[in-house]
Design an enzyme around this catalytic site. Sequence first.
Site: not given
Length: 330
Positions: A116, A256, A287
């Site tokens: 990520c 994020h 996500n």
Amino acid sequence: MSKIHAAITGIGGYVPEYILTNEELSTMVDTTDEWIMSRIGIKERRILKEENKATSDLAVKAIEQLLEKTNTKPEEIDLLICATVTPDLQFPATANIISDKLGLVNAYSFDMNVGCSGFVFALNTASKHIEAGANKKVIVVGAEKMSSIVDYTDRNTCAIFGDGAGAVLVEPSTEGVGVLDTILGIDGAGRKHLHQKAGGSLKPASHKTVDAREHYIYQEGQPVFKLAVTKMADVSVEIMKNNNLSTEDIAWLVPHQANMRIIDATANRMGLKDRTKVMINIQKYGNTTAATIPLCLLDYEKQIKKGDKIILAAFGAGFSWGAIYLKWAY
Ligand code: UT7
């Protein structure tokens, strides 16, 4: 001559059409909209359903939009970096497949696998190439078909992830705008909490690995959550200190999008009470791993002003974490 910085000069993005809602998920596993909204903050995510389509196809659509918006021809691009954990193939790099599909005939390209944090790491690499004078027009794309590694029988992970791609054009600037500072970190010992068990050289694919469902994301939510909260907040506070930035100075935090509670904790630690300065789109895309930050920038693009001081912050598999301080260029 004033110093060369790497400036983002355009953004493009793409998410697939299919919307997987919490309601549909609750027919697949034992979960509820209420649980997902209160523990994660995701309402729906996009899924690439078409057969024979992969991460590169998402990236191509995002980059096509980017090239059109910035009036750039494919042959002008001299470097493409693709951040992904869901490459089309084990090899060659997805970046090379994207280059081929788009006709980036004068670019070299490579992938970066930093979970990520992939977009933050890749933007840092792009900015170093530009600062060194090696490249003039670089594309950084974060692209993921997370649905290809999500186990839709595992309620611990299946609500979290979505598919999508976001791309930026990065060019040299001597106007004092662009990437001004970066902090990056990794802790490889964290791999025990978040990884894919099979399909690599350690455990090549076999009937046994398929039967054991080892080609999906394995995540121990709580240890990942704990460290994500600490590291994303720490690194954001540290980059503020290093650059003498107060909360008033910061126009935007671009975190994020893993979990609303992690985003909240990061904003709180930075003292950012004004949540209108925090870019959030987790509720509609979930996500998307390396794509969350550019997809956020795209959603908020019209509100960003030239000279705005922006902090990008990420935490993910590796473990990996990072923050970038930049001034918006347009
Ligand atoms: O971006 C990459 C990095 N990844 C992350 O940042 C993810 C970090 N982790 C998290 O965001 C959270 O840990 C999760 C969202 C994954 C889980 O939330 P949590 O509040 O930490 O829940 P938990 O794992 O402690 O589980 C609590 C309970 C468990 O039930 P029991 O054992 O108490 O009976 C889980 O089985 O919640 C259960 N649970 C669910 N219940 C309904 C887990 N997932 C679900 C679900 N629906 N989808």
